[in-house]
Each structure stands twice: as structure tokens, then as C-alpha cells.
Scaffold this motif. Structure first.
Motif, PDB file in Angstrom:
ATOM      1  N   PHE A 239       0.786  -1.699  -0.292  1.00  0.00           N
ATOM      2  CA  PHE A 239       0.366  -0.224   0.090  1.00  0.00           C
ATOM      3  C   PHE A 239       0.993   1.271  -0.523  1.00  0.00           C
ATOM      4  CE2 PHE A 239      -4.296  -1.319   2.248  1.00  0.00           C
ATOM      5  CZ  PHE A 239      -4.634  -2.521   1.272  1.00  0.00           C
ATOM      6  N   ILE A 240       1.766   1.344   0.781  1.00  0.00           N
ATOM      7  CA  ILE A 240       2.784   2.295   0.723  1.00  0.00           C
ATOM      8  C   ILE A 240       3.336   2.349  -0.139  1.00  0.00           C
ATOM      9  CG2 ILE A 240       4.736   3.306   2.231  1.00  0.00           C
ATOM     10  CD1 ILE A 240       3.921   1.820   5.025  1.00  0.00           C
ATOM     11  N   ALA A 241       3.937   1.441  -0.950  1.00  0.00           N
ATOM     12  CA  ALA A 241       5.161   1.819  -2.355  1.00  0.00           C
ATOM     13  C   ALA A 241       3.615   2.067  -3.423  1.00  0.00           C
ATOM     14  CB  ALA A 241       4.818  -0.535  -2.284  1.00  0.00           C
ATOM     15  N   LYS A 242       3.187   1.777  -3.118  1.00  0.00           N
ATOM     16  CA  LYS A 242       1.384   2.217  -4.184  1.00  0.00           C
ATOM     17  C   LYS A 242       1.590   4.087  -4.167  1.00  0.00           C
ATOM     18  CE  LYS A 242      -0.536   1.697  -7.769  1.00  0.00           C
ATOM     19  NZ  LYS A 242      -0.716   1.774  -9.157  1.00  0.00           N
ATOM     20  N   GLU A 243       1.506   4.653  -3.023  1.00  0.00           N
ATOM     21  CA  GLU A 243       1.231   5.890  -2.766  1.00  0.00           C
ATOM     22  C   GLU A 243       2.337   6.272  -2.816  1.00  0.00           C
ATOM     23  OE1 GLU A 243      -1.270   7.477  -1.746  1.00  0.00           O
ATOM     24  OE2 GLU A 243      -2.246   5.497  -1.869  1.00  0.00           O
ATOM     25  N   ARG A 244       3.337   5.715  -2.508  1.00  0.00           N
ATOM     26  CA  ARG A 244       4.815   6.828  -2.751  1.00  0.00           C
ATOM     27  C   ARG A 244       4.837   6.433  -5.043  1.00  0.00           C
ATOM     28  NH1 ARG A 244       8.832   7.117   0.021  1.00  0.00           N
ATOM     29  NH2 ARG A 244       8.327   5.253   1.556  1.00  0.00           N
ATOM     30  N   GLU A 245       4.517   5.689  -5.038  1.00  0.00           N
ATOM     31  CA  GLU A 245       4.746   5.549  -7.032  1.00  0.00           C
ATOM     32  C   GLU A 245       3.752   6.919  -7.069  1.00  0.00           C
ATOM     33  OE1 GLU A 245       2.855   3.311 -10.718  1.00  0.00           O
ATOM     34  OE2 GLU A 245       4.088   2.096  -8.620  1.00  0.00           O
ATOM     35  N   ILE A 246       2.211   7.498  -6.671  1.00  0.00           N
ATOM     36  CA  ILE A 246       1.990   8.151  -7.024  1.00  0.00           C
ATOM     37  C   ILE A 246       2.218   9.705  -6.229  1.00  0.00           C
ATOM     38  CG2 ILE A 246      -0.154   9.132  -7.026  1.00  0.00           C
ATOM     39  CD1 ILE A 246      -1.988   6.279  -6.713  1.00  0.00           C
ATOM     40  N   TYR A 247       2.514   9.326  -5.666  1.00  0.00           N
ATOM     41  CA  TYR A 247       3.016  10.945  -5.102  1.00  0.00           C
ATOM     42  C   TYR A 247       4.377  10.912  -5.260  1.00  0.00           C
ATOM     43  CZ  TYR A 247       0.020   9.792  -0.886  1.00  0.00           C
ATOM     44  OH  TYR A 247      -0.859   9.433  -0.268  1.00  0.00           O
TER      45      TYR A 247
ATOM     46  N   ALA B 141       5.027  10.291  -8.748  1.00  0.00           N
ATOM     47  CA  ALA B 141       4.881  11.173 -10.559  1.00  0.00           C
ATOM     48  C   ALA B 141       4.205  12.574 -10.066  1.00  0.00           C
ATOM     49  CB  ALA B 141       3.621  10.511 -11.020  1.00  0.00           C
ATOM     50  N   GLN B 142       3.481  12.636  -8.690  1.00  0.00           N
ATOM     51  CA  GLN B 142       2.475  14.192  -9.183  1.00  0.00           C
ATOM     52  C   GLN B 142       3.242  15.121  -8.619  1.00  0.00           C
ATOM     53  OE1 GLN B 142       0.143  13.489  -5.524  1.00  0.00           O
ATOM     54  NE2 GLN B 142      -1.358  12.046  -6.995  1.00  0.00           N
ATOM     55  N   ALA B 143       4.958  14.946  -7.999  1.00  0.00           N
ATOM     56  CA  ALA B 143       5.879  15.651  -7.496  1.00  0.00           C
ATOM     57  C   ALA B 143       6.684  16.277  -8.596  1.00  0.00           C
ATOM     58  CB  ALA B 143       6.682  15.128  -6.626  1.00  0.00           C
ATOM     59  N   VAL B 144       7.014  14.853  -9.389  1.00  0.00           N
ATOM     60  CA  VAL B 144       7.864  15.450 -10.536  1.00  0.00           C
ATOM     61  C   VAL B 144       7.482  16.415 -11.862  1.00  0.00           C
ATOM     62  CG1 VAL B 144       9.049  14.420 -12.491  1.00  0.00           C
ATOM     63  CG2 VAL B 144       8.977  12.996 -10.163  1.00  0.00           C
TER      64      VAL B 144
ATOM     65  N   PRO C 294      13.093  20.060  -7.948  1.00  0.00           N
ATOM     66  CA  PRO C 294      14.864  19.046  -7.793  1.00  0.00           C
ATOM     67  C   PRO C 294      13.971  17.987  -7.734  1.00  0.00           C
ATOM     68  CG  PRO C 294      15.147  21.769  -7.042  1.00  0.00           C
ATOM     69  CD  PRO C 294      13.314  21.626  -8.078  1.00  0.00           C
ATOM     70  N   ALA C 295      15.048  17.513  -7.636  1.00  0.00           N
ATOM     71  CA  ALA C 295      14.810  15.486  -6.799  1.00  0.00           C
ATOM     72  C   ALA C 295      15.184  16.116  -5.385  1.00  0.00           C
ATOM     73  CB  ALA C 295      16.247  14.968  -7.762  1.00  0.00           C
ATOM     74  N   ASN C 296      15.821  16.694  -4.805  1.00  0.00           N
ATOM     75  CA  ASN C 296      16.088  16.737  -2.953  1.00  0.00           C
ATOM     76  C   ASN C 296      14.326  16.912  -3.014  1.00  0.00           C
ATOM     77  OD1 ASN C 296      16.633  19.250  -4.866  1.00  0.00           O
ATOM     78  ND2 ASN C 296      17.631  19.742  -1.951  1.00  0.00           N
ATOM     79  N   ILE C 297      14.278  18.265  -3.648  1.00  0.00           N
ATOM     80  CA  ILE C 297      13.093  18.330  -2.903  1.00  0.00           C
ATOM     81  C   ILE C 297      11.532  17.821  -3.156  1.00  0.00           C
ATOM     82  CG2 ILE C 297      11.097  20.636  -3.751  1.00  0.00           C
ATOM     83  CD1 ILE C 297      13.590  21.426  -2.312  1.00  0.00           C
ATOM     84  N   VAL C 298      11.771  16.665  -4.335  1.00  0.00           N
ATOM     85  CA  VAL C 298      10.478  15.594  -4.905  1.00  0.00           C
ATOM     86  C   VAL C 298      10.499  14.742  -3.803  1.00  0.00           C
ATOM     87  CG1 VAL C 298      10.496  13.664  -6.505  1.00  0.00           C
ATOM     88  CG2 VAL C 298      10.478  16.348  -7.160  1.00  0.00           C
ATOM     89  N   GLU C 299      11.269  14.680  -3.449  1.00  0.00           N
ATOM     90  CA  GLU C 299      12.074  13.451  -2.203  1.00  0.00           C
ATOM     91  C   GLU C 299      11.176  14.178  -1.350  1.00  0.00           C
ATOM     92  OE1 GLU C 299      12.526   9.918  -0.797  1.00  0.00           O
ATOM     93  OE2 GLU C 299      12.803  10.644  -3.081  1.00  0.00           O
ATOM     94  N   LYS C 300      11.335  14.644  -0.770  1.00  0.00           N
ATOM     95  CA  LYS C 300      11.059  15.308   0.792  1.00  0.00           C
ATOM     96  C   LYS C 300       9.725  15.186   0.831  1.00  0.00           C
ATOM     97  CE  LYS C 300      15.061  17.926   2.471  1.00  0.00           C
ATOM     98  NZ  LYS C 300      15.503  19.459   2.555  1.00  0.00           N
ATOM     99  N   MET C 301       9.022  16.031  -0.645  1.00  0.00           N
ATOM    100  CA  MET C 301       7.421  15.991  -1.086  1.00  0.00           C
ATOM    101  C   MET C 301       6.673  15.268  -0.748  1.00  0.00           C
ATOM    102  SD  MET C 301       7.509  18.958  -3.953  1.00  0.00           S
ATOM    103  CE  MET C 301       5.493  18.845  -5.256  1.00  0.00           C
ATOM    104  N   VAL C 302       7.623  14.112  -1.273  1.00  0.00           N
ATOM    105  CA  VAL C 302       7.033  12.387  -0.988  1.00  0.00           C
ATOM    106  C   VAL C 302       7.039  11.916   0.211  1.00  0.00           C
ATOM    107  CG1 VAL C 302       6.870   9.951  -1.634  1.00  0.00           C
ATOM    108  CG2 VAL C 302       7.814  11.980  -4.144  1.00  0.00           C
ATOM    109  N   GLU C 303       8.465  12.522   0.911  1.00  0.00           N
ATOM    110  CA  GLU C 303       8.015  11.594   2.449  1.00  0.00           C
ATOM    111  C   GLU C 303       7.192  12.508   3.100  1.00  0.00           C
ATOM    112  OE1 GLU C 303       9.537   9.016   3.168  1.00  0.00           O
ATOM    113  OE2 GLU C 303      10.266   8.948   0.972  1.00  0.00           O
ATOM    114  N   GLY C 304       6.534  13.521   2.786  1.00  0.00           N
ATOM    115  CA  GLY C 304       5.839  14.262   3.656  1.00  0.00           C
ATOM    116  C   GLY C 304       4.255  13.928   3.424  1.00  0.00           C
TER     117      GLY C 304
END
Length: 293
Positions: free
Chosen positions: A200-208, A210-213, A218-228
Motif C-alpha cells: 500500500f505504501i509503495a503504491k502511494e509513494r509511486e503516485i506521489y 509522479a505528482q511531485a515530478v 529538483p530531485a531533493n525537493i521531490v523526495e521531501k514532498m513524497v515523504e511528507g
């Protein structure tokens, strides 16, 4: 030919729970032999159950039973085809009886429950088939949950469509009721974030991600957005992370901490949840009956 009296029909109805005309016909076919008529109706009810077995049953009811000790409880979901049948008194009695038998006999699975005998001596499956015969709809015992605890059990039914059992320690009866009602309203997936399935978490992470990209960050900001967003998701789907419905300023986790309590597990049943319902094109259906389709 034996004379079929009203009292004979009444007696057979009381034995089988089936309709007056069906009982009269069975007595006529068996020349007034009560036992043979009962057997005939059981055979026919089985045949009728087979005929309707393929029809979608997404309506129904949730029933619950708590033992006198308050340490053991059960939820059951029984499905039928229409809400009209779900409100039938015989259907409701069957659901309540099942919940009680689950507490009393602790069946391992649905198959074991089907073979369980009721106080009448009839099996659950026999009673289900008789109910199909009586009400004319597909009726299925979908699922059950049983809780046995050294702590406390809270139970809440929202009408007959939502049922909750909570196994908890500490606190008091009022807290248990509040927790059960919160779960019915907020529908958490599990107690804590550690229990959320990794897929479930992996699926949500994948969607988030894609949305962030898409945002062009930038990649580092994308990662923070996803984790948030993942942290927010975990709070939304877990009981401990959700804002308490009666006081949204605190989470359920903080409420439990303040009460010196802990939730071991919970069960939430929503009638028809996950069952694919048939969509009907009524215009096409009527046209087909008129021979114009």
C-alpha cells in the motif's frame, strides 16, 4: 388421498419456516406424510438455493454478539440481494443467531461455521438454505470476526450496515464506545503505521512521486514532498494517527495516552464493501422485454 388440513399446514410451516402454499403443496405431494413433506421441502429449498446462488448479493446486514462476561464478542456479515430482505425479521434473526454461535463455538472458518449446529439441531447451512427458500433471494454468510481478550471489548453497530469490535486495555467503557464510534466514522485501515501493508505504501509513494515530478521541482525537493505526503497518508489510514472525531485537536494516540489505554486490535465490517455490484441499464432492460432491443 389424505385430507390436508389447515392445522397440518400450520405445523409444517412452524417446522420449516416456509410459505403456506409451499407447505400445502408438499403435504399434497406426500399424501399428508409430515416427515416426508419436511424432507421434500428441504430438498426443494436446496434446489432453489442453487438456482439463485449466482446472483449478486451486495446488500445485507452486520450483526454482533458480546458474551455475558464481556470478554468475547463476534461480528458477522450476511449478504442478500435487496435492502428489503435485509430488513426482514427472519433475516435479522438469522444474522443475530450466527453472531452468537460464533462466540459460543469459535469456528475456524466459514466452512466450519456452515456445519455448526444451531439450538434447533439444524446446521447453519441448512438454516441458510431454508431462508433462501422462504425469502427468494441469494443469501450468503460472507465473513465473521471473533475477539477474545483479557482486556475489554467494545461493540458498536450503526444500524445494521456498519459494525465495529474493539479489543482494548485500560480506560473505561465510555472510552471503548468512543473508540468504536470513531472507527465506524473514520474507517481506519489498521491500528498503527507499522501495520500498513508495504505494498500500500509503495503504491502511494509511486503516485506521489509522479505528482511531485510533474511540478518540475529538483530531485531533493521531490523526495521531501513524497515523504511528507507518505507521513500524511499514514496518519489518515491508521487509528492512532487520526484526529479523534469528538476532539479533532488531539489524535487517537494522544487520547489513549491520556487515558492510560491501548488498542490491541479492531474489526470493522461495512455491508457490501468490496463486492462488485451489477449496474443495470433499466431502459435497455425494458426495451428488451418489449422486444425492441
Amino acid at each position: 388421498m389424505a385430507q390436508i388440513t389447515a392445522s397440518m399446514v400450520k405445523e409444517l410451516r412452524e417446522i420449516t419456516g416456509l410459505g403456506m402454499m409451499e407447505c400445502k403443496k408438499a403435504l399434497t405431494e406426500t399424501n399428508g406424510d409430515m416427515k416426508a413433506a419436511e424432507d421434500l421441502l428441504r430438498i426443494k429449498s436446496g434446489a432453489k438455493a442453487s438456482k439463485v446462488a449466482g446472483r449478486i448479493a451486495a446488500q445485507g446486514a452486520v450483526g454482533a454478539y458480546v458474551s455475558p462476561s464481556g470478554k468475547t464478542a463476534a461480528l458477522v456479515e450476511v449478504n442478500c440481494e435487496t435492502d428489503f430482505v435485509a430488513k426482514d425479521v427472519h433475516f435479522a434473526d438469522f444474522v443475530k443467531t450466527l453472531a452468537q454461535r460464533v462466540v459460543q463455538t469459535n469456528p475456524a472458518n466459514n466452512e466450519a461455521l456452515a456445519d455448526t449446529k444451531l439450538e434447533s439441531g439444524e446446521t447453519v447451512e441448512g438454516a441458510r438454505r431454508a431462508l433462501v427458500m422462504k425469502l427468494g433471494e441469494n443469501i450468503n454468510v460472507r465473513r465473521f470476526a471473533r475477539v477474545q481478550t483479557t482486556g475489554h471489548v467494545a461493540c458498536y453497530l450503526h444500524g445494521n450496515k456498519i459494525g465495529v469490535l474493539v479489543d482494548y486495555q485500560g480506560g473505561d467503557e465510555a472510552l471503548g464506545k468512543d473508540l468504536a464510534m470513531h472507527i465506524a466514522a473514520s474507517k481506519p485501515l489498521c491500528v498503527s503505521k507499522q501495520q500498513v501493508p508495504v505494498e500500500f505504501i509503495a503504491k502511494e509513494r509511486e503516485i506521489y512521486k509522479a505528482q511531485a515530478v510533474e511540478s518540475g521541482k529538483p530531485a531533493n525537493i521531490v523526495e521531501k514532498m513524497v515523504e511528507g505526503k507518505i507521513a500524511k497518508y499514514l496518519a489518515e489510514v491508521t487509528l492512532l494517527g487520526q484526529p479523534f472525531v469528538k476532539d479533532p485537536e488531539q489524535t487517537v494516540e494522544k487520547l489513549l495516552s491520556a487515558k492510560g489505554a491501548k488498542v490491541n486490535a479492531f474489526h470493522l465490517f461495512v455491508v457490501g464493501e468490496g463486492i462488485k455490484k451489477k449496474s443495470t441499464d433499466f431502459v435497455a432492460e425494458v426495451m428488451a422485454q418489449l422486444g425492441r432491443a
